[in-house]
Design a protein around this motif. Structure first.
Motif, mmCIF file in Angstrom:
data_model
loop_
_atom_site.group_PDB
_atom_site.id
_atom_site.type_symbol
_atom_site.label_atom_id
_atom_site.label_comp_id
_atom_site.label_asym_id
_atom_site.label_seq_id
_atom_site.Cartn_x
_atom_site.Cartn_y
_atom_site.Cartn_z
ATOM 1 N N THR A 8 12.592 9.056 -58.370
ATOM 2 C CA THR A 8 12.253 8.160 -57.273
ATOM 3 C C THR A 8 10.791 7.755 -57.398
ATOM 4 N N PHE A 9 10.544 6.461 -57.219
ATOM 5 C CA PHE A 9 9.179 5.943 -57.244
ATOM 6 C C PHE A 9 8.861 5.294 -55.912
ATOM 7 N N ASP A 10 7.629 5.486 -55.460
ATOM 8 C CA ASP A 10 7.189 4.907 -54.192
ATOM 9 C C ASP A 10 6.949 3.404 -54.293
ATOM 10 N N THR A 11 6.557 2.942 -55.471
ATOM 11 C CA THR A 11 6.230 1.523 -55.631
ATOM 12 C C THR A 11 6.945 0.933 -56.838
ATOM 13 N N HIS A 12 7.093 -0.374 -56.812
ATOM 14 C CA HIS A 12 7.705 -1.054 -57.956
ATOM 15 C C HIS A 12 6.804 -0.966 -59.179
ATOM 16 N N GLU A 14 4.967 1.644 -60.137
ATOM 17 C CA GLU A 14 5.241 2.933 -60.788
ATOM 18 C C GLU A 14 6.552 2.884 -61.571
ATOM 19 N N GLY A 36 16.693 -0.770 -56.198
ATOM 20 C CA GLY A 36 15.696 -0.880 -55.144
ATOM 21 C C GLY A 36 16.028 -1.987 -54.174
ATOM 22 N N ALA A 132 15.804 7.461 -49.829
ATOM 23 C CA ALA A 132 14.688 6.875 -50.575
ATOM 24 C C ALA A 132 14.824 5.352 -50.628
ATOM 25 N N SER A 135 13.951 3.773 -47.491
ATOM 26 C CA SER A 135 12.502 3.842 -47.278
ATOM 27 C C SER A 135 11.731 2.953 -48.251
ATOM 28 N N ASP A 136 12.439 1.994 -48.857
ATOM 29 C CA ASP A 136 11.824 1.009 -49.747
ATOM 30 C C ASP A 136 11.286 1.596 -51.048
ATOM 31 N N LYS A 137 11.878 2.697 -51.495
ATOM 32 C CA LYS A 137 11.490 3.281 -52.775
ATOM 33 C C LYS A 137 12.428 2.755 -53.852
#
Length: 168
Positions: A8-12, A14, A36, A132, A135-137
């Protein structure tokens, strides 16, 4: 035997960096999928089209998805009740299409959950991954043999990310 690794990544940014690192290391891009949400608060989506393995799409993360669609094979846009608009690039597209049909059979999971379940992801992890996405991950899914999954895990660990391995 079904094997998958998910991170899982918090931002596109990453997620894109991880895909590019795997590509640079010679990993088979046909074994990677990205999942995503694509919120369109700044722009409205006009549509998307698929030409071979390339997709053009207009929206807030258009450059991100366009870049990934150039690296990964297969792409789709789905609206999944409870999750909203979901963009998928890579072989997971065909898995989620099967999940659309199997969702009713797999204990009431939505299409994404049924698709994850079909590749060997346990139900407790499915809830974590769906949360996730809500939560936009972004999820990066690595498909393949255990050797391929282990190789991807090693590559990603070198850049500070931990791939969660699942095997059925």
């Amino acid at each position: 035997m079904k094997n998958a690794g998910i991170i899982t990544f918090d931002t596109h940014t990453e997620a894109e960096e991880a895909v590019k690192e795997l590509q640079k290391s010679g990993f088979d891009m046909k074994k990677l999928s990205i999942i995503g949400k694509d919120y369109h608060t700044e722009e409205d989506v006009v549509g998307y089209y698929n030409t071979g393995d390339r997709v053009m799409k207009w929206g807030k993360f258009g450059a991100f998805w366009g870049g990934l669609f150039g690296l990964l094979f297969g792409s789709a846009f789905f609206f999944i009740p409870g999750l909203g608009p979901i963009m998928i690039a890579g072989p997971f597209v065909s898995t989620i299409i099967g999940g659309l049909e199997g969702a009713v059979i797999v204990g009431g999971l939505d299409a994404l959950g049924a698709a994850l379940y079909s590749i060997g992801i346990p139900k407790d992890s499915i809830i974590k991954y769906e949360t996730a996405i809500k939560s936009d991950k972004f999820l990066l899914v690595v498909h393949g043999s255990m050797d391929e999954i282990t190789n991807a895990k090693s590559i990603l660990k070198n850049i500070g990310h931990d791939l969660e391995v699942h095997s059925a």
